[in-house]
Scaffold this motif. Structure first.
Motif, PDB file in Angstrom:
ATOM      1  N   PRO A 195     -60.338 -69.375  -0.352  1.00 44.63           N
ATOM      2  CA  PRO A 195     -59.081 -68.814  -0.864  1.00 44.63           C
ATOM      3  C   PRO A 195     -58.402 -69.663  -1.922  1.00 44.63           C
ATOM      4  O   PRO A 195     -57.823 -69.131  -2.871  1.00 44.63           O
ATOM      5  N   GLN A 196     -58.448 -70.988  -1.791  1.00 43.35           N
ATOM      6  CA  GLN A 196     -57.780 -71.823  -2.790  1.00 43.35           C
ATOM      7  C   GLN A 196     -58.431 -71.672  -4.159  1.00 43.35           C
ATOM      8  O   GLN A 196     -57.750 -71.450  -5.173  1.00 43.35           O
ATOM      9  N   ALA A 197     -59.755 -71.786  -4.197  1.00 44.59           N
ATOM     10  CA  ALA A 197     -60.459 -71.659  -5.474  1.00 44.59           C
ATOM     11  C   ALA A 197     -60.281 -70.261  -6.061  1.00 44.59           C
ATOM     12  O   ALA A 197     -60.095 -70.102  -7.274  1.00 44.59           O
ATOM     13  N   ARG A 252     -57.771 -68.211  -5.594  1.00 40.34           N
ATOM     14  CA  ARG A 252     -56.392 -68.076  -6.105  1.00 40.34           C
ATOM     15  C   ARG A 252     -56.263 -68.717  -7.488  1.00 40.34           C
ATOM     16  O   ARG A 252     -55.656 -68.147  -8.407  1.00 40.34           O
ATOM     17  N   GLU A 253     -56.840 -69.916  -7.646  1.00 45.41           N
ATOM     18  CA  GLU A 253     -56.772 -70.586  -8.943  1.00 45.41           C
ATOM     19  C   GLU A 253     -57.541 -69.799 -10.002  1.00 45.41           C
ATOM     20  O   GLU A 253     -57.114 -69.705 -11.161  1.00 45.41           O
ATOM     21  N   ASP A 269     -55.420 -66.825 -11.033  1.00 46.95           N
ATOM     22  CA  ASP A 269     -54.316 -67.260 -11.884  1.00 46.95           C
ATOM     23  C   ASP A 269     -54.795 -67.580 -13.298  1.00 46.95           C
ATOM     24  O   ASP A 269     -54.060 -67.374 -14.274  1.00 46.95           O
ATOM     25  N   HIS A 308     -56.178 -62.066   3.518  1.00 46.68           N
ATOM     26  CA  HIS A 308     -55.695 -62.415   2.179  1.00 46.68           C
ATOM     27  C   HIS A 308     -55.508 -61.161   1.319  1.00 46.68           C
ATOM     28  O   HIS A 308     -56.139 -61.013   0.263  1.00 46.68           O
ATOM     29  N   GLN A 323     -65.406 -69.061   4.184  1.00 48.18           N
ATOM     30  CA  GLN A 323     -64.108 -68.468   4.503  1.00 48.18           C
ATOM     31  C   GLN A 323     -63.993 -67.016   4.056  1.00 48.18           C
ATOM     32  O   GLN A 323     -62.893 -66.459   4.024  1.00 48.18           O
ATOM     33  N   ARG A 360     -60.483 -83.492 -10.481  1.00 42.26           N
ATOM     34  CA  ARG A 360     -59.232 -83.170  -9.779  1.00 42.26           C
ATOM     35  C   ARG A 360     -58.167 -84.226 -10.052  1.00 42.26           C
ATOM     36  O   ARG A 360     -57.006 -83.903 -10.319  1.00 42.26           O
ATOM     37  N   ARG A 379     -66.089 -77.271  -5.717  1.00 43.16           N
ATOM     38  CA  ARG A 379     -65.309 -77.427  -4.488  1.00 43.16           C
ATOM     39  C   ARG A 379     -64.529 -78.741  -4.494  1.00 43.16           C
ATOM     40  O   ARG A 379     -63.364 -78.781  -4.099  1.00 43.16           O
ATOM     41  N   ALA A 420     -61.198 -78.798  -6.294  1.00 42.47           N
ATOM     42  CA  ALA A 420     -60.075 -78.124  -5.628  1.00 42.47           C
ATOM     43  C   ALA A 420     -59.271 -77.245  -6.585  1.00 42.47           C
ATOM     44  O   ALA A 420     -58.044 -77.218  -6.553  1.00 42.47           O
ATOM     45  N   GLY A 421     -59.972 -76.538  -7.460  1.00 37.63           N
ATOM     46  CA  GLY A 421     -59.312 -75.628  -8.378  1.00 37.63           C
ATOM     47  C   GLY A 421     -59.065 -76.194  -9.757  1.00 37.63           C
ATOM     48  O   GLY A 421     -58.764 -75.451 -10.697  1.00 37.63           O
TER      49      GLY A 421
END
Length: 273
Positions: free
Chosen positions: A42-44, A46-47, A50, A67, A92, A133, A159, A162-163
């Motif tokens: 989900p984090q990746a 979402r980025e 965006d 989500h 996930q 990162r 990974r 982290a985005g």
């Protein structure tokens, strides 16, 4: 993003051609040829959304339920399909096919970055992603993967970032020496991070040597920077060790160097030495 999953249609499986095609992006050759890569979790995702980098998003029914803000228009797939696309032990439920956002070094330098990180010949994807990162967090506008470095779109590197793979001007340049010359020509001070440097990082910061646009060179954990790159740098800088530790690992040393520069660059000009 795909909108092909219709009510009443069974989720796609690992044998569905689109899932198979996405799975080929685990191979660097396929990533290079298509300009695409995979981002999972989900984090990746979402980025990626965006950054408007998503070409297609695969999601399990459970992930869609967890989500809803991320999965509008997603292609619904089985757990087996996600397992085929993901590289983690416990996926996930979300994997996105994303457009690479790499730029040419000349284009990145035209934006006049004040802080640049160069990963020279770094082949470990975990280290590379962690430094990417950290560079992003420190405000580096450009990150260069130079020479025979790992593919920044390698799954483990993505990974570990982290985005941040979606945030910076990401450059790949096979000629590390040419990268250094281009950075110098653009007016950046080029600093080589090395445990055997003749300049102490604290002294350099105290003397105002970090208060101008800077590019940091980082070499591999095992071999460091090559002799020609060390010679080409304006200065060879060591991180001081105030305790009894023999050394810092690559990612930690990079963090110390980049944040020292970030702090110096944020100081008002009147307060600089």
């Amino acid at each position: 993003m795909s909108h092909e999953q219709r009510p009443g249609v069974a989720p796609f499986t690992e044998r569905t051609p689109r899932v198979i095609a996405a799975g080929r992006l685990h191979r660097r050759r396929e990533r290079d040829e298509t300009g695409l890569f995979l981002a999972e979790g989900p984090q990746a995702v979402r980025e990626a959304i965006d950054a408007r980098a998503v070409k297609e998003l695969f999601a399990t029914p459970d992930a869609v339920a967890r989500h809803p803000d991320l999965t509008k228009g997603a292609t619904v797939v089985t757990d087996g399909a996600i397992a085929a696309l993901a590289e983690t032990v416990a996926p996930q439920g979300l994997v996105a096919v994303c457009h690479q956002r790499g730029v040419r070094l000349t284009d990145a330098l035209a934006r006049e970055p004040r802080l640049v990180a160069v990963l020279a010949e770094i082949r470990d994807p975990g280290n590379a992603g962690t430094i990417l990162r950290t560079a992003d967090a420190a405000g580096a506008g450009t990150v260069v993967f130079a020479g025979d470095a790992v593919d920044p779109y390698n799954g483990k590197c993505v990974r570990a970032s982290a985005g941040s793979v979606f945030h910076t001007d990401l450059v790949r340049d096979g000629d590390a020496a040419a990268t250094v010359e281009a950075l110098k020509a653009a007016g950046l001070t080029v600093l080589a991070a090395t445990g055997y440097g003749d300049t102490d990082l604290d002294d350099l910061a105290d003397d105002g040597g970090l208060a101008r646009p800077t590019a940091w060179l980082f070499g591999s954990e095992a071999h460091g920077l090559s002799a020609p790159l060390l010679a080409a740098a304006d200065r060879r800088v060591r991180v001081p060790l105030h305790g009894r530790a023999e050394s810092l690992n690559l990612a930690a040393a990079a963090a110390v160097c980049l944040y020292a520069s970030a702090r110096a660059l944020r100081r008002p000009a009147a307060d600089r030495p």
